[in-house]
Scaffold this motif. Structure first.
Motif, short mmCIF file in Angstrom:
data_model
loop_
_atom_site.label_atom_id
_atom_site.label_comp_id
_atom_site.label_asym_id
_atom_site.label_seq_id
_atom_site.Cartn_x
_atom_site.Cartn_y
_atom_site.Cartn_z
N PRO A 1 48.30 -55.46 -18.49
CA PRO A 1 46.74 -55.55 -18.58
C PRO A 1 45.95 -54.15 -18.67
O PRO A 1 46.33 -53.13 -18.22
N MET A 2 45.20 -54.10 -19.91
CA MET A 2 44.49 -52.92 -20.10
C MET A 2 42.97 -53.08 -20.21
O MET A 2 42.65 -53.54 -21.59
N GLY A 3 42.12 -52.94 -19.44
CA GLY A 3 40.70 -52.97 -19.73
C GLY A 3 40.14 -54.46 -20.21
O GLY A 3 39.41 -54.40 -21.12
N GLY A 4 40.63 -55.22 -19.52
CA GLY A 4 40.23 -56.67 -20.05
C GLY A 4 41.10 -57.41 -21.15
O GLY A 4 40.68 -58.60 -21.41
N PHE A 5 41.97 -56.72 -21.55
CA PHE A 5 42.84 -57.35 -22.69
C PHE A 5 44.33 -56.81 -22.18
O PHE A 5 44.54 -56.00 -21.67
N PHE A 6 45.29 -57.49 -22.95
CA PHE A 6 46.64 -57.46 -22.56
C PHE A 6 47.33 -56.75 -23.78
O PHE A 6 47.01 -57.22 -25.12
N PHE A 7 48.06 -55.68 -23.60
CA PHE A 7 48.89 -55.09 -24.81
C PHE A 7 50.32 -55.48 -24.58
O PHE A 7 50.87 -55.42 -23.44
N GLY A 8 51.11 -55.54 -25.62
CA GLY A 8 52.34 -55.87 -25.26
C GLY A 8 53.53 -55.52 -26.34
O GLY A 8 53.03 -55.06 -27.34
N ASN B 1 15.88 -65.01 -35.90
CA ASN B 1 16.33 -64.40 -36.96
C ASN B 1 16.99 -62.90 -36.41
O ASN B 1 17.56 -62.32 -37.30
N ASN B 2 16.65 -62.34 -35.38
CA ASN B 2 16.89 -61.03 -34.94
C ASN B 2 17.78 -61.10 -33.35
O ASN B 2 17.37 -61.28 -32.55
N ILE B 3 19.14 -60.98 -33.75
CA ILE B 3 20.05 -61.28 -32.73
C ILE B 3 20.57 -60.05 -32.04
O ILE B 3 21.32 -59.28 -32.90
N LEU B 4 20.59 -59.94 -30.66
CA LEU B 4 21.31 -58.44 -30.22
C LEU B 4 22.75 -59.22 -29.94
O LEU B 4 22.81 -60.30 -28.91
N ILE B 5 23.91 -58.67 -30.36
CA ILE B 5 25.07 -58.92 -29.92
C ILE B 5 25.69 -58.29 -29.00
O ILE B 5 25.66 -56.96 -28.94
N HIS B 6 25.79 -58.95 -27.59
CA HIS B 6 26.32 -58.06 -26.50
C HIS B 6 27.79 -58.48 -26.01
O HIS B 6 27.72 -59.45 -25.25
N CYS B 7 28.85 -57.91 -26.39
CA CYS B 7 30.20 -58.27 -25.96
C CYS B 7 30.59 -57.60 -24.83
O CYS B 7 30.70 -56.24 -24.92
N ASN B 8 30.42 -58.31 -23.53
CA ASN B 8 30.55 -57.37 -22.33
C ASN B 8 32.17 -57.21 -22.21
O ASN B 8 32.58 -58.18 -21.14
N PHE B 9 32.81 -56.42 -22.62
CA PHE B 9 34.07 -56.18 -22.54
C PHE B 9 34.47 -54.67 -22.00
O PHE B 9 33.62 -53.83 -22.44
N ASP B 10 35.41 -54.53 -21.18
CA ASP B 10 35.69 -53.11 -20.76
C ASP B 10 36.40 -52.32 -21.90
O ASP B 10 36.23 -51.14 -21.96
N ASN B 11 37.22 -53.01 -22.86
CA ASN B 11 37.84 -52.33 -23.85
C ASN B 11 36.90 -52.14 -24.73
O ASN B 11 36.51 -53.01 -25.53
N LEU B 12 36.50 -51.01 -25.26
CA LEU B 12 35.56 -50.46 -26.25
C LEU B 12 36.07 -50.88 -27.39
O LEU B 12 35.06 -51.23 -28.35
N GLN B 13 37.01 -50.69 -27.97
CA GLN B 13 37.56 -51.12 -29.28
C GLN B 13 37.19 -52.47 -29.45
O GLN B 13 36.90 -52.61 -30.67
N TYR B 14 37.74 -53.18 -28.53
CA TYR B 14 37.74 -54.77 -28.94
C TYR B 14 36.15 -55.30 -28.94
O TYR B 14 35.82 -56.15 -29.50
#
Length: 194
Positions: free
Chosen positions: A122-129, A39-52
């Protein structure tokens, strides 16, 4: 006949406005494990891009909350100023009361179509275009779910999410929503984990 065309047009507009991202998750759950009991889950999205990272962790927290499951975003527990080892993450997570860590990593991201005026950087693990044509974005995520007290991996898998839109940020938003909905529904709400 006009009503049929109007209905089809209405459906197409809804798809464009609300997104049609799809997610397919394949993985292996440790035998005898039922994630519904946590019932108590730590969500860890291991991305370089902090916004995402923040956006996906927030989307998961929303899905968990809507289904009566408590969760904590990792970005609220430890600052993204360094890389943390799994044991450091566990040490930080234990006092929070979290019983599981849901870790999402970006494996790959690519577009399936676009016009010749489009470009992607490519920008910090994501692509912008840029570009005016619709793109079909495919993102593949690695997923691991670990029990905090025992440090055992309870689930390991891969999610493939796709969306088609003329706005890359909207594609990612739709993909994040689809991923969180599918994962929570399939693994945290069902009695059997497949």
């Amino acid at each position: 006949m006009k009503r049929i065309y109007a209905f089809i047009s209405f459906c197409l507009v809804l798809c464009c406005l609300f997104g049609c991202a799809s997610t397919k998750i394949e993985g292996i759950t440790k035998p005898g494990t039922n994630l519904r009991h946590y019932n108590n889950i730590l969500i860890h999205c291991n991305f370089d891009n902090l916004q995402y990272r923040k956006q996906l962790e927030t989307e998961f927290q929303k899905q968990f909350s809507e289904n009566g499951i408590r969760s904590i975003k990792s970005i609220d527990l430890f600052p993204p100023l360094k890389d943390y080892s799994p044991s450091e993450i566990n040490a930080i997570a234990k006092p929070s009361g979290a019983s599981l860590i849901l870790e999402i990593k970006l494996q790959s991201l690519y577009t399936n179509k676009g016009d010749s005026s489009s470009f992607f950087i490519p920008m910090g693990g994501f692509f912008f275009g840029s570009g005016s044509s619709e793109i079909k974005l495919t993102v593949i995520f690695d997923i691991a779910i670990r029990d905090i007290p025992s440090e055992e991996i309870l689930f390991r898998g891969t999610a493939t999410s796709e969306d088609e839109n003329d706005n890359l940020s909207k594609c990612l938003e739709n993909i994040f929503e689809s991923l969180s909905e599918e994962l929570v529904e399939k693994y945290f709400l069902s009695d059997t984990n497949s």
